[in-house]
Design a protein around this motif. Structure first.
Motif, PDB file in Angstrom:
ATOM      1  N   ARG A  63       0.840  -1.205   0.000  1.00 48.01           N
ATOM      2  CA  ARG A  63       0.000   0.000   0.000  1.00 48.01           C
ATOM      3  C   ARG A  63       0.877   1.257   0.000  1.00 48.01           C
ATOM      4  O   ARG A  63       0.635   2.201  -0.744  1.00 48.01           O
ATOM      5  N   THR A  64       1.886   1.262   0.852  1.00 47.73           N
ATOM      6  CA  THR A  64       2.778   2.411   0.944  1.00 47.73           C
ATOM      7  C   THR A  64       3.562   2.586  -0.346  1.00 47.73           C
ATOM      8  O   THR A  64       3.683   3.699  -0.872  1.00 47.73           O
ATOM      9  N   LEU A  65       4.101   1.493  -0.876  1.00 44.13           N
ATOM     10  CA  LEU A  65       4.850   1.562  -2.125  1.00 44.13           C
ATOM     11  C   LEU A  65       3.994   2.164  -3.233  1.00 44.13           C
ATOM     12  O   LEU A  65       4.426   3.073  -3.943  1.00 44.13           O
ATOM     13  N   ASN A  66       2.780   1.682  -3.399  1.00 41.30           N
ATOM     14  CA  ASN A  66       1.921   2.180  -4.476  1.00 41.30           C
ATOM     15  C   ASN A  66       1.501   3.624  -4.251  1.00 41.30           C
ATOM     16  O   ASN A  66       1.399   4.403  -5.198  1.00 41.30           O
ATOM     17  N   PHE A  67       1.272   3.997  -2.997  1.00 46.21           N
ATOM     18  CA  PHE A  67       0.940   5.393  -2.697  1.00 46.21           C
ATOM     19  C   PHE A  67       2.111   6.300  -3.078  1.00 46.21           C
ATOM     20  O   PHE A  67       1.932   7.316  -3.745  1.00 46.21           O
ATOM     21  N   LEU A  68       3.317   5.931  -2.666  1.00 40.25           N
ATOM     22  CA  LEU A  68       4.484   6.746  -2.997  1.00 40.25           C
ATOM     23  C   LEU A  68       4.749   6.752  -4.499  1.00 40.25           C
ATOM     24  O   LEU A  68       5.115   7.785  -5.072  1.00 40.25           O
ATOM     25  N   HIS A  69       4.557   5.617  -5.143  1.00 39.87           N
ATOM     26  CA  HIS A  69       4.817   5.532  -6.583  1.00 39.87           C
ATOM     27  C   HIS A  69       3.862   6.412  -7.377  1.00 39.87           C
ATOM     28  O   HIS A  69       4.197   6.862  -8.474  1.00 39.87           O
ATOM     29  N   THR A  70       2.684   6.677  -6.853  1.00 42.35           N
ATOM     30  CA  THR A  70       1.737   7.569  -7.531  1.00 42.35           C
ATOM     31  C   THR A  70       1.808   8.994  -6.993  1.00 42.35           C
ATOM     32  O   THR A  70       1.137   9.874  -7.511  1.00 42.35           O
ATOM     33  N   ASN A  71       2.615   9.217  -5.955  1.00 42.04           N
ATOM     34  CA  ASN A  71       2.811  10.552  -5.364  1.00 42.04           C
ATOM     35  C   ASN A  71       4.313  10.774  -5.149  1.00 42.04           C
ATOM     36  O   ASN A  71       4.776  10.996  -4.025  1.00 42.04           O
ATOM     37  N   LEU A  72       5.066  10.714  -6.228  1.00 39.94           N
ATOM     38  CA  LEU A  72       6.526  10.730  -6.146  1.00 39.94           C
ATOM     39  C   LEU A  72       7.087  11.970  -5.458  1.00 39.94           C
ATOM     40  O   LEU A  72       8.158  11.911  -4.858  1.00 39.94           O
ATOM     41  N   ARG A  98       8.310 -18.649  -4.832  1.00 37.43           N
ATOM     42  CA  ARG A  98       9.179 -18.110  -3.792  1.00 37.43           C
ATOM     43  C   ARG A  98       8.543 -16.863  -3.190  1.00 37.43           C
ATOM     44  O   ARG A  98       7.751 -16.180  -3.843  1.00 37.43           O
ATOM     45  N   ASN A  99       8.911 -16.556  -1.949  1.00 36.66           N
ATOM     46  CA  ASN A  99       8.419 -15.349  -1.295  1.00 36.66           C
ATOM     47  C   ASN A  99       9.218 -14.149  -1.783  1.00 36.66           C
ATOM     48  O   ASN A  99      10.442 -14.166  -1.789  1.00 36.66           O
ATOM     49  N   CYS A 100       8.488 -13.085  -2.176  1.00 40.17           N
ATOM     50  CA  CYS A 100       9.112 -11.882  -2.724  1.00 40.17           C
ATOM     51  C   CYS A 100       8.584 -10.632  -2.043  1.00 40.17           C
ATOM     52  O   CYS A 100       7.468 -10.622  -1.510  1.00 40.17           O
ATOM     53  N   ILE A 101       9.397  -9.583  -2.081  1.00 40.19           N
ATOM     54  CA  ILE A 101       8.994  -8.268  -1.604  1.00 40.19           C
ATOM     55  C   ILE A 101       9.271  -7.261  -2.710  1.00 40.19           C
ATOM     56  O   ILE A 101      10.068  -7.517  -3.613  1.00 40.19           O
ATOM     57  N   GLU A 102       8.604  -6.132  -2.631  1.00 34.54           N
ATOM     58  CA  GLU A 102       8.757  -5.104  -3.648  1.00 34.54           C
ATOM     59  C   GLU A 102       9.675  -3.993  -3.148  1.00 34.54           C
ATOM     60  O   GLU A 102       9.852  -3.810  -1.949  1.00 34.54           O
ATOM     61  N   HIS A 103      10.254  -3.271  -4.110  1.00 31.17           N
ATOM     62  CA  HIS A 103      11.101  -2.143  -3.756  1.00 31.17           C
ATOM     63  C   HIS A 103      11.041  -1.075  -4.837  1.00 31.17           C
ATOM     64  O   HIS A 103      10.604  -1.327  -5.961  1.00 31.17           O
ATOM     65  N   LEU A 104      11.467   0.125  -4.458  1.00 34.36           N
ATOM     66  CA  LEU A 104      11.635   1.230  -5.386  1.00 34.36           C
ATOM     67  C   LEU A 104      13.110   1.583  -5.430  1.00 34.36           C
ATOM     68  O   LEU A 104      13.777   1.611  -4.389  1.00 34.36           O
ATOM     69  N   VAL A 105      13.608   1.854  -6.623  1.00 35.17           N
ATOM     70  CA  VAL A 105      15.004   2.267  -6.761  1.00 35.17           C
ATOM     71  C   VAL A 105      15.063   3.431  -7.756  1.00 35.17           C
ATOM     72  O   VAL A 105      14.357   3.442  -8.762  1.00 35.17           O
ATOM     73  N   TRP A 106      15.883   4.433  -7.435  1.00 32.58           N
ATOM     74  CA  TRP A 106      16.049   5.603  -8.288  1.00 32.58           C
ATOM     75  C   TRP A 106      17.125   5.318  -9.326  1.00 32.58           C
ATOM     76  O   TRP A 106      18.211   4.854  -8.985  1.00 32.58           O
ATOM     77  N   GLY A 107      16.837   5.594 -10.577  1.00 31.68           N
ATOM     78  CA  GLY A 107      17.826   5.430 -11.631  1.00 31.68           C
ATOM     79  C   GLY A 107      17.318   5.995 -12.940  1.00 31.68           C
ATOM     80  O   GLY A 107      16.118   5.902 -13.229  1.00 31.68           O
ATOM     81  N   GLY A 108      18.197   6.601 -13.701  1.00 30.40           N
ATOM     82  CA  GLY A 108      17.807   7.153 -14.995  1.00 30.40           C
ATOM     83  C   GLY A 108      16.835   8.308 -14.889  1.00 30.40           C
ATOM     84  O   GLY A 108      16.105   8.602 -15.826  1.00 30.40           O
ATOM     85  N   LYS A 113       9.876   0.537  -9.993  1.00 28.89           N
ATOM     86  CA  LYS A 113       9.253  -0.418  -9.067  1.00 28.89           C
ATOM     87  C   LYS A 113       9.643  -1.819  -9.509  1.00 28.89           C
ATOM     88  O   LYS A 113       9.552  -2.146 -10.689  1.00 28.89           O
ATOM     89  N   ASP A 114      10.101  -2.630  -8.556  1.00 29.39           N
ATOM     90  CA  ASP A 114      10.548  -3.970  -8.901  1.00 29.39           C
ATOM     91  C   ASP A 114      10.317  -4.896  -7.711  1.00 29.39           C
ATOM     92  O   ASP A 114       9.846  -4.468  -6.659  1.00 29.39           O
ATOM     93  N   ASP A 115      10.659  -6.166  -7.882  1.00 31.58           N
ATOM     94  CA  ASP A 115      10.508  -7.145  -6.809  1.00 31.58           C
ATOM     95  C   ASP A 115      11.821  -7.883  -6.611  1.00 31.58           C
ATOM     96  O   ASP A 115      12.660  -7.923  -7.501  1.00 31.58           O
ATOM     97  N   ARG A 116      11.973  -8.440  -5.416  1.00 31.64           N
ATOM     98  CA  ARG A 116      13.158  -9.243  -5.096  1.00 31.64           C
ATOM     99  C   ARG A 116      12.746 -10.433  -4.255  1.00 31.64           C
ATOM    100  O   ARG A 116      11.860 -10.337  -3.397  1.00 31.64           O
TER     101      ARG A 116
END
Length: 135
Positions: A63-72, A98-108, A113-116
């Motif tokens: 929820r937090t990731l998606n909120f931030l991703h739409t309110n950069l 497998r169990n995964c989590i999402e992350h945001l990374v700054w680049g370019g 938004k990606d998963d690991r």
């Protein structure tokens, strides 16, 4: 508000494994970053990172990731040097179960938004996003 949004399930996920944010629904919240590496360690596994960061408070998730991703504009400039990890929501990856989590990374010049996989190593370039009730 942050929690007026439902979980936004990634295409690759088959189901949710854990959602740590739910108990903060409809409350004013504050976000900050958590260092999780023990002194002298270069990296730890995702499971260890979650355990260590979890000792310092509630972990932000999808929820937090998606909120931030739409309110950069709400992401502080100084956070751009880190991969922002959101382990409060753990997904089961339908590609290989497998169990995964999402992350945001700054680049370019923008946030990606990606998963690991939780079994990956996480190092000093990562910070866990913590969520807490505003006081």
């Amino acid at each position: 508000t942050l929690f007026s949004r439902l979980l936004n399930q990634p295409r690759w996920a088959t189901k949710i494994f854990e959602d740590a944010e739910l108990h903060l629904a409809e409350q004013e919240v504050v976000l900050d970053l958590v260092k999780f590496l023990p002194y002298g360690e270069a990296f730890v596994s995702g499971a260890t990172m979650i355990s260590l960061a979890g000792e310092k408070g509630d972990l932000a998730g999808n929820r937090t990731l998606n909120f931030l991703h739409t309110n950069l504009r709400l992401i502080p400039e100084e956070w751009k040097i880190f991969a922002l990890i959101f382990p409060g929501t753990i997904w089961i990856d339908g590609r290989d179960n497998r169990n995964c989590i999402e992350h945001l990374v700054w680049g370019g010049g923008y946030w990606h938004k990606d998963d690991r996989w939780i079994g990956d190593n996480f190092g000093s370039g990562c910070r866990v996003v913590r969520i807490r009730k505003a006081t």
